[in-house]
Design a protein around this motif. Sequence first.
Motif, PDB file in Angstrom:
ATOM      1  N   ASP A 188      44.372  35.394  33.093  1.00 39.14           N
ATOM      2  CA  ASP A 188      43.696  36.751  33.571  1.00 39.14           C
ATOM      3  C   ASP A 188      42.820  36.315  34.767  1.00 39.14           C
ATOM      4  N   LEU A 189      42.516  35.310  35.065  1.00 38.37           N
ATOM      5  CA  LEU A 189      41.506  35.027  36.290  1.00 38.37           C
ATOM      6  C   LEU A 189      42.553  34.922  37.419  1.00 38.37           C
ATOM      7  N   GLU A 190      43.703  34.333  37.313  1.00 36.63           N
ATOM      8  CA  GLU A 190      44.776  34.316  38.287  1.00 36.63           C
ATOM      9  C   GLU A 190      45.085  35.676  38.715  1.00 36.63           C
ATOM     10  N   HIS A 191      45.317  36.689  37.650  1.00 41.72           N
ATOM     11  CA  HIS A 191      45.763  38.104  38.135  1.00 41.72           C
ATOM     12  C   HIS A 191      44.542  38.736  38.731  1.00 41.72           C
ATOM     13  N   ALA A 192      43.462  38.494  38.121  1.00 42.27           N
ATOM     14  CA  ALA A 192      42.090  39.182  39.098  1.00 42.27           C
ATOM     15  C   ALA A 192      42.132  38.604  40.544  1.00 42.27           C
ATOM     16  N   LEU A 193      42.369  37.253  40.608  1.00 39.11           N
ATOM     17  CA  LEU A 193      42.371  36.790  41.979  1.00 39.11           C
ATOM     18  C   LEU A 193      43.227  37.200  43.007  1.00 39.11           C
ATOM     19  N   ALA A 194      44.557  37.553  42.343  1.00 41.32           N
ATOM     20  CA  ALA A 194      45.698  37.948  43.129  1.00 41.32           C
ATOM     21  C   ALA A 194      45.206  39.348  43.566  1.00 41.32           C
ATOM     22  N   GLY A 195      44.776  40.152  42.681  1.00 43.78           N
ATOM     23  CA  GLY A 195      44.243  41.472  42.771  1.00 43.78           C
ATOM     24  C   GLY A 195      43.348  41.712  43.860  1.00 43.78           C
ATOM     25  N   ALA A 196      42.267  40.901  43.780  1.00 48.97           N
ATOM     26  CA  ALA A 196      41.266  40.885  44.739  1.00 48.97           C
ATOM     27  C   ALA A 196      41.769  40.442  46.209  1.00 48.97           C
ATOM     28  N   GLN A 197      42.573  39.316  46.130  1.00 51.90           N
ATOM     29  CA  GLN A 197      43.221  38.922  47.449  1.00 51.90           C
ATOM     30  C   GLN A 197      43.911  39.990  48.067  1.00 51.90           C
ATOM     31  N   ALA A 198      44.750  40.850  47.107  1.00 55.45           N
ATOM     32  CA  ALA A 198      45.686  41.718  47.839  1.00 55.45           C
ATOM     33  C   ALA A 198      44.830  42.962  48.160  1.00 55.45           C
ATOM     34  N   SER A 199      43.660  43.448  47.645  1.00 60.72           N
ATOM     35  CA  SER A 199      42.840  44.432  48.240  1.00 60.72           C
ATOM     36  C   SER A 199      42.180  44.207  49.243  1.00 60.72           C
ATOM     37  N   ALA A 200      41.697  42.693  49.564  1.00 64.09           N
ATOM     38  CA  ALA A 200      40.852  42.448  50.524  1.00 64.09           C
ATOM     39  C   ALA A 200      41.964  42.420  51.948  1.00 64.09           C
ATOM     40  N   HIS A 201      43.330  42.000  51.719  1.00 61.10           N
ATOM     41  CA  HIS A 201      44.216  41.948  52.729  1.00 61.10           C
ATOM     42  C   HIS A 201      44.588  43.306  53.237  1.00 61.10           C
ATOM     43  N   VAL A 202      44.604  44.285  52.361  1.00 59.70           N
ATOM     44  CA  VAL A 202      44.982  45.726  52.678  1.00 59.70           C
ATOM     45  C   VAL A 202      43.588  46.444  53.469  1.00 59.70           C
ATOM     46  N   SER A 203      42.410  45.971  53.144  1.00 59.32           N
ATOM     47  CA  SER A 203      41.267  46.555  53.599  1.00 59.32           C
ATOM     48  C   SER A 203      41.282  45.890  55.113  1.00 59.32           C
ATOM     49  N   MET A 204      41.619  44.900  55.294  1.00 58.25           N
ATOM     50  CA  MET A 204      41.551  44.135  56.572  1.00 58.25           C
ATOM     51  C   MET A 204      42.578  44.556  57.448  1.00 58.25           C
ATOM     52  N   GLN A 205      43.733  45.544  57.202  1.00 60.32           N
ATOM     53  CA  GLN A 205      44.666  45.849  57.874  1.00 60.32           C
ATOM     54  C   GLN A 205      44.539  47.390  58.305  1.00 60.32           C
ATOM     55  N   LYS A 206      43.519  47.876  57.673  1.00 61.11           N
ATOM     56  CA  LYS A 206      43.135  49.314  57.886  1.00 61.11           C
ATOM     57  C   LYS A 206      42.697  49.424  59.190  1.00 61.11           C
ATOM     58  N   PRO A 207      43.134  50.596  59.886  1.00 61.34           N
ATOM     59  CA  PRO A 207      42.583  50.593  61.372  1.00 61.34           C
ATOM     60  C   PRO A 207      41.173  51.469  61.201  1.00 61.34           C
ATOM     61  N   VAL A 208      40.089  50.897  62.007  1.00 61.10           N
ATOM     62  CA  VAL A 208      39.126  51.496  62.191  1.00 61.10           C
ATOM     63  C   VAL A 208      39.026  52.817  62.919  1.00 61.10           C
ATOM     64  N   GLU A 209      38.294  53.864  62.428  1.00 59.64           N
ATOM     65  CA  GLU A 209      38.434  55.164  63.141  1.00 59.64           C
ATOM     66  C   GLU A 209      37.624  55.139  64.235  1.00 59.64           C
ATOM     67  N   GLY A 210      38.339  55.670  65.420  1.00 59.54           N
ATOM     68  CA  GLY A 210      37.539  55.704  66.639  1.00 59.54           C
ATOM     69  C   GLY A 210      37.830  54.281  67.420  1.00 59.54           C
ATOM     70  N   ASP A 211      38.725  53.598  66.825  1.00 58.40           N
ATOM     71  CA  ASP A 211      39.209  52.371  67.666  1.00 58.40           C
ATOM     72  C   ASP A 211      40.642  52.432  68.102  1.00 58.40           C
ATOM     73  N   GLN A 212      40.800  53.685  68.786  1.00 58.22           N
ATOM     74  CA  GLN A 212      42.263  53.858  69.218  1.00 58.22           C
ATOM     75  C   GLN A 212      42.341  53.628  70.897  1.00 58.22           C
ATOM     76  N   GLN A 213      43.125  52.697  71.342  1.00 60.89           N
ATOM     77  CA  GLN A 213      43.254  52.733  72.732  1.00 60.89           C
ATOM     78  C   GLN A 213      44.447  53.010  73.335  1.00 60.89           C
TER      79      GLN A 213
END
Length: 116
Positions: free
Chosen positions: A91-116
């Motif tokens: 259960d803990l490994e599954h929760a950790l994998a889910g948390a790592q996946a959501s952290a990885h997705v949120s880091m790849q999201k482009p920030v609005e207004g940061d287009q060059q």
Amino acid sequence: MFMFLFLVVALAVVVGAVTLSVIGGGDSAPLPDAAPERLDDPLPPDRPVNHADIETLRFPLAARGYRMAEVDDALGRIAAELAERDARIADLEHALAGAQASAHVSMQKPVEGDQQ
């Protein structure tokens, strides 16, 4: 002939002495039955079993080895606790994998207004 009679009488005395010692002689009280050895259940009931508990676990000897019921009870308890720990780790490994996946997705999201 005298030697033969002496051996027969000696044998009869020995057999009689052994017989009386085995059946108790009649007057003396028989020996009390010894209390059977029982496992004190040194496994703690209020917390999970740890390595030290397993290291100190000793089973009493029976006529033909260990008492199977006591060994089965101890092994059953250890198996149940290990299964519970394995499920908790999964259960803990599954929760950790889910948390790592959501952290990885949120880091790849482009920030609005940061287009060059």
